[in-house]
Design a protein around this motif. Structure first.
Motif, PDB file in Angstrom:
ATOM      1  N   GLY A 435     -11.638  -8.204 -14.797  1.00 15.86           N
ATOM      2  CA  GLY A 435     -10.800  -9.155 -15.506  1.00 15.86           C
ATOM      3  C   GLY A 435      -9.679  -8.508 -16.292  1.00 15.86           C
ATOM      4  O   GLY A 435      -8.706  -9.188 -16.651  1.00 15.86           O
ATOM      5  N   MET A 436      -9.797  -7.208 -16.591  1.00 15.20           N
ATOM      6  CA  MET A 436      -8.699  -6.507 -17.253  1.00 15.20           C
ATOM      7  C   MET A 436      -7.603  -6.170 -16.252  1.00 15.20           C
ATOM      8  O   MET A 436      -7.839  -6.134 -15.037  1.00 15.20           O
ATOM      9  CB  MET A 436      -9.207  -5.218 -17.908  1.00 15.20           C
ATOM     10  N   GLU A 437      -6.416  -5.930 -16.760  1.00 18.31           N
ATOM     11  CA  GLU A 437      -5.308  -5.548 -15.891  1.00 18.31           C
ATOM     12  C   GLU A 437      -5.261  -4.029 -15.751  1.00 18.31           C
ATOM     13  O   GLU A 437      -5.688  -3.293 -16.649  1.00 18.31           O
ATOM     14  CB  GLU A 437      -3.993  -6.112 -16.433  1.00 18.31           C
ATOM     15  N   TRP A 438      -4.766  -3.589 -14.593  1.00 20.28           N
ATOM     16  CA  TRP A 438      -4.732  -2.163 -14.272  1.00 20.28           C
ATOM     17  C   TRP A 438      -3.550  -1.500 -14.976  1.00 20.28           C
ATOM     18  O   TRP A 438      -2.493  -1.253 -14.410  1.00 20.28           O
ATOM     19  CB  TRP A 438      -4.676  -1.958 -12.749  1.00 20.28           C
ATOM     20  N   ASP A 439      -3.715  -1.244 -16.258  1.00 17.13           N
ATOM     21  CA  ASP A 439      -2.799  -0.408 -17.032  1.00 17.13           C
ATOM     22  C   ASP A 439      -3.507   0.933 -17.174  1.00 17.13           C
ATOM     23  O   ASP A 439      -4.465   1.051 -17.957  1.00 17.13           O
ATOM     24  CB  ASP A 439      -2.532  -1.006 -18.405  1.00 17.13           C
ATOM     25  N   ALA A 440      -3.061   1.926 -16.448  1.00 17.49           N
ATOM     26  CA  ALA A 440      -3.847   3.154 -16.337  1.00 17.49           C
ATOM     27  C   ALA A 440      -2.944   4.356 -16.160  1.00 17.49           C
ATOM     28  O   ALA A 440      -1.758   4.239 -15.834  1.00 17.49           O
ATOM     29  CB  ALA A 440      -4.812   3.046 -15.150  1.00 17.49           C
ATOM     30  N   GLN A 441      -3.527   5.525 -16.383  1.00 17.78           N
ATOM     31  CA  GLN A 441      -2.836   6.781 -16.128  1.00 17.78           C
ATOM     32  C   GLN A 441      -3.783   7.737 -15.411  1.00 17.78           C
ATOM     33  O   GLN A 441      -4.998   7.724 -15.639  1.00 17.78           O
ATOM     34  CB  GLN A 441      -2.335   7.404 -17.435  1.00 17.78           C
ATOM     35  N   LEU A 442      -3.204   8.519 -14.529  1.00 15.76           N
ATOM     36  CA  LEU A 442      -3.951   9.574 -13.853  1.00 15.76           C
ATOM     37  C   LEU A 442      -3.681  10.874 -14.591  1.00 15.76           C
ATOM     38  O   LEU A 442      -2.534  11.308 -14.695  1.00 15.76           O
ATOM     39  CB  LEU A 442      -3.523   9.693 -12.389  1.00 15.76           C
TER      40      LEU A 442
END
Length: 503
Positions: A435-442
Motif C-alpha cells: 500500500g505504500m508508494e515506491w519512494d526508494a533508493q538503491l
C-alpha cells in the motif's frame, strides 16, 4: 499541462535486500526480498527469504527482462512460484544481489530553503538574526529574476534527488512567479515536494528591499502559488502547496490572522514555519507578541498550529509549549547541522519523542551546509551524544545521560518515517509495506577486495568513503553508510515508481 501519474510505468519486481524501520526502535532487514510495484508506483506485495542468492550480477542492479522469460536473471524456482502466485509473470525485474547493495526508503527532508543553495557553507560568525540580514535576505531578493530562480532551483532539486531525498518541504522566496517555477521543476524532475511562497510583511523586522508591501499582497501571492500548483497537480500526487509564514516576527498580526483563516477554511493545506531556533529570536517574539504566553501560543492564537504544521528547530520549547504542540498534533523538524553551524543550540529530540511529538529531520540549507538528509541523520546522532554528555554531567547518573542518545535506527527512522509523519504522508512513504508508494533508493557501499588482488581487483566505481571489509552485518553496513556515506553511494532513486536519478 496537469501532472499525471500515468508515466508509462510497468509492473516491476525488485529483488534484493530491503532495509527500513517499521517502528522507531526497530531497523528491519528483509534479506532475499521481493517487492512488487504496480503501474501507479504502489507496492502490491512484499516477500522475504525467497529472493536471489549469491554475488553474481552486473554490479548495479539493472535487472531487465521479464520474469516469465528468464532473461539471463538466473531466477530460482521459489522466485517463480511467488511471482506466479501474484500473476506478475511479465513484469519487469530489477535484481540487486548481495554485493551490489540494498534498497532503502527515500529520505524525507522536512525543512529546507531551495533558494539558499548558493549560500551553503556561508555563515561566518553570525547567529540567526544577523545571519538573515547579512546573508539570507540579500540572496533571496535576487529571485525576482525568473532566469536566476530557474538556474538555482534546478540545481537544488537535482542535488537533493542525488542524495536520495524523494520528498522535500521547500521554502522558496516572496516571489510567486519564481515559486511556481520551483513547483514546475519538481514535477518535471519527479520529486515529491511541498512548495511554499514565503510570507513576510513586517516593516519592523524585514528590509524594505525584501518584503511584501501588505498582508493582502502577501496573501494574494500565496493564493496565486496555490492555484498554480493545484492546476498542475490537481490531486497533489507529487507536489502540494504549503502555507509558509517565514516566522512569527517577520509577519504582521494581520498577515498571521489571514493565513490562519486560509488554513482553517482549507484543511488540506499544510503549514511550515520556524519556532524557537535562537534565544534572541525567542526574546524578540516575547516583545512583539506580549499578549501570548509563548512562541507556540502565537501560532496557536492565529490558528496556525494544526496537525498539518511543521515547526523547524524547536530548540527552546517550554514544557507547556511541548504539551501544546503535542495536543495540536504538529511536528518538529530537527535541523542539527544548522543548529550547530549558526550556534543556535541543541534540540532535545529524545524529550519530544518521549512526549509523543512528531519529529522529522531537516537539512535547513543554507543554515545547514549540506542538502543531504544522510548528513542530517549523522549530525542528529552526534549532537544527541553531546546532549547525553551534558545531561550526564548534571549529576543525575550515567543512565540519565545515556537516554538522550539517538541510535542509528532511530535517526534512520527520523529521516524516513518520522519525516513522513510530520508531512502527513504516514502510511504512504518511508518504508516497504503493501500500500505504500515506491519512494526508494538503491545504496551501494565500497568493499575492500582481498589481499593480493591489487588495483585490478578493486571496484572501478567511486563509492566514496565507506569501506566494508567483509563480515559486517547489515546493521553495521547501515551504520557505516550513515556515518561515512554520501551521494556517491546513492546509485538510483525512485519516486512513486519512477526512476528519477541514476549514477
Amino acid at each position: 499541462m496537469p501532472f499525471s501519474s500515468s508515466l508509462c510505468l510497468k509492473k516491476t519486481i525488485y529483488t534484493g535486500t530491503f532495509i527500513h524501520t517499521p517502528t522507531r526502535s526497530a531497523l528491519e532487514v528483509l534479506e532475499k526480498g521481493i517487492v512488487g510495484v504496480d503501474e501507479g508506483g504502489v507496492i502490491r506485495f512484499v516477500e522475504k527469504g525467497v529472493g536471489y542468492e549469491g554475488d553474481e550480477g552486473d554490479g548495479d542492479g539493472d535487472g531487465g527482462g521479464d520474469v516469465g522469460e528468464d532473461g539471463g536473471q538466473g531466477e530460482e524456482e521459489r522466485v517463480r512460484r511467488v511471482v506466479e502466485r501474484y500473476g506478475w509473470e511479465w513484469a519487469d525485474v530489477v535484481v540487486v544481489r548481495d554485493r551490489e547493495g540494498f534498497f532503502a526508503p527515500g529520505f524525507v527532508d522536512t525543512h529546507t530553503h531551495a533558494s539558499q543553495l548558493p549560500n551553503a557553507g556561508l555563515f561566518g560568525n553570525s547567529t540567526l538574526l544577523n545571519w538573515l540580514t547579512t546573508y539570507t535576505f540579500p540572496l533571496e531578493s535576487r529571485f525576482s529574476s525568473l532566469s536566476h530562480a530557474h538556474r538555482i532551483y534546478t540545481r537544488a532539486v537535482t542535488s537533493t534527488l542525488s542524495h536520495g531525498t524523494t520528498t522535500a518541504a521547500y521554502y522558496a522566496t516572496i516571489h510567486p512567479t519564481s515559486t511556481t517555477c520551483l513547483a514546475d521543476i519538481c514535477l518535471e524532475k519527479g520529486q515529491r515536494a511541498f512548495i511554499g511562497n514565503v510570507c513576510m510583511d513586517s516593516k519592523d523586522t524585514c528590509p524594505d528591499y525584501y518584503r511584501q508591501e501588505t498582508a493582502v499582497s502577501s496573501l494574494d501571492n500565496t493564493k496565486t502559488v496555490i492555484a498554480h500548483i493545484r492546476s498542475r497537480d490537481p490531486k497533489g500526487e507529487l507536489v502540494q502547496p504549503i502555507l509558509t509564514p517565514r516566522f512569527a516576527p517577520s509577519c504582521t498580526k494581520n498577515l498571521l490572522s489571514a493565513l490562519g483563516q486560509l488554513a482553517s477554511s482549507d484543511e488540506t493545506l499544510p503549514i511550515q514555519t520556524h519556532i524557537s531556533e535562537n534565544g534572541s529570536e525567542v526574546d524578540l517574539v516575547r516583545r512583539m507578541f506580549p499578549e501570548c504566553n509563548s512562541y507556540a501560543h502565537v501560532y496557536d492564537r492565529y490558528r496556525l498550529l494544526t496537525p498539518r504544521t511543521v515547526l523547524a528547530h524547536g530548540i527552546y520549547l517550554s514544557n507547556e509549549e511541548i504539551a501544546l504542540i503535542r495536543e495540536k498534533g504538529s511536528g518538529i523538524s530537527h535541523c542539527p547541522l544548522s543548529n550547530t553551524s549558526i550556534a543556535s543550540g541543541i534540540c532535545p529530540v529524545r524529550k519530544y519523542l518521549d512526549r509523543g511529538v512528531k519529529v522529522g529531520l531537516g537539512t535547513d540549507v543554507s543554515g545547514g551546509g549540506s542538502c543531504s538528509v544522510l548528513v542530517a541523520a549523522r549530525e542528529a546522532a552526534g549532537v544527541s551524544r553531546l546532549l547525553a554528555v551534558r545531561e550526564g554531567e548534571k549529576g543525575d547518573g550515567e543512565g540519565d545521560g545515556e537516554r538522550w542518545k539517538l541510535s542509528v535506527g532511530e535517526v534512520f527512522w527520523l529521516a524516513t518515517r518520522g519525516g513522513a509523519e510530520c508531512l502527513g504522508l504516514e502510511g504512504k512513504v518511508g518504508g516497504f509495506e503493501v500500500g505504500m508508494e515506491w519512494d526508494a533508493q538503491l545504496v551501494r557501499l565500497g568493499r575492500v577486495e582481498g589481499e593480493g588482488e591489487g588495483e585490478e581487483g578493486e571496484k572501478k566505481d567511486d563509492l566514496g568513503l565507506v569501506m566494508c571489509w567483509g563480515g559486517e552485518s547489515r546493521e553495521e553496513e547501515v551504520a557505516k553508510w550513515m556515518y561515512c556515506g554520501d551521494d556517491r553511494n546513492t546509485r538510483k532513486v525512485w519516486v512513486k515508481g519512477r526512476l528519477v536519478h541514476e549514477r
